[in-house]
Design an enzyme around this catalytic site. Structure first.
Site: not given
Ligand code: AP5
Ligand code: MG
Length: 215
Positions: A13, A88
């Site tokens: 994402k 989410r």
């Molecule tokens: P990346 O682009 O970083 O993936 P992502 O989908 O953004 O993954 P996240 O881990 O950030 O998602 P998440 O939803 O768990 O975390 P968030 O920060 O939102 O890509 C991942 C990796 O793959 C990278 O190394 C990238 O380089 C590589 N990659 C990407 N595309 C690729 C490709 N095509 N080929 C090869 N490699 C590739 O949330 C974190 C925490 O915050 C949650 O657990 C929760 O506690 C809290 N939180 C956030 N939002 C909410 C909400 N709305 N409600 C409640 N709690 C929330």
């Protein structure tokens, strides 16, 4: 463009959002980035959110809605926004629908990025994230390494593993996603907004979104 990016942890994402912002100046709004910034700055929000995040649990809906109600009314959202990691839960999605109606904003689409679990696990174990809250560039030691190990190419700050990147927390985040967030796909399908994109290449995802939006 006014989009929601839906997808499991590690689906890409954040990576896709950063590519899309370059197309038309729409801003990326990542609730995860906002929360990590608050944790680092040791604000009240950060202190409350940190435990949930490190375990891989969602933070309470009320905290998130407070952030987003304010964020979506900031000036830079007028040119479009990419919601990354929000909504989410079904209650968040319902409150977002009400908020957007109140603000007179119509979503263009909800892009659901679908990547196999084994690929996701591998990606999250090898991700590095810039710890500068104003940058938060995303790298991967396998697919997109920094030029100098551990240093962000864009701003020179340390590029590190996130606190929720232990094997235990990753597994819990994926389970939480399946239980709480995956049901949003049918929520938005019923509204005629959902486009599921199956693919491990970010270019495939970006091109599918461009095609759907006619840009
Ligand atoms: P990346 O682009 O970083 O993936 P992502 O989908 O953004 O993954 P996240 O881990 O950030 O998602 P998440 O939803 O768990 O975390 P968030 O920060 O939102 O890509 C991942 C990796 O793959 C990278 O190394 C990238 O380089 C590589 N990659 C990407 N595309 C690729 C490709 N095509 N080929 C090869 N490699 C590739 O949330 C974190 C925490 O915050 C949650 O657990 C929760 O506690 C809290 N939180 C956030 N939002 C909410 C909400 N709305 N409600 C409640 N709690 C929330
Ligand atoms: Mg992300």
């Amino acid at each position: 463009m006014k989009l929601i990016l839906l997808g499991a942890p590690g689906a890409g994402k954040g990576t896709v959002a950063k590519l899309l912002t370059k197309l038309d100046g729409s801003v990326q709004i990542s609730t995860g980035d906002i929360l990590r910034g608050a944790v680092r700055a040791k604000t009240d929000l950060g202190k409350e959110a940190e435990g949930y995040m490190n375990r891989g649990d969602l933070v309470p809906d009320s905290l998130i809605m407070g952030i987003m109600e304010h964020r979506l009314q900031e000036d830079d959202c007028k040119g479009g926004f990419l919601l990354d990691g929000f909504p989410r839960t079904i209650p968040q999605a319902e409150e977002l629908t009400q908020l957007l109606t109140k603000l007179g904003i119509k979503l263009d689409m909800v892009a659901n990025i679908d990547v196999p679990r084994d690929v996701i696990f591998d990606r999250l174990c090898t991700r590095r994230t810039c710890e500068n809250p104003d940058c938060q560039a995303i790298y991967n030691t396998k697919s997109n390494p920094t030029k100098v190990e551990g240093i962000c190419d864009a701003c020179g700050s340390p590029a590190v593993q996130r606190a929720d990147e232990t094997e235990e927390a990753i597994g819990h985040r994926l389970d939480t996603y399946n239980e709480k967030t995956a049901p949003l796909a049918s929520f938005y399908e019923k509204q005629g907004l959902l486009e599921t994109i199956v693919g491990t290449s970010s270019d495939i995802v970006v091109n599918a979104i461009k095609k759907k939006l006619g840009i």
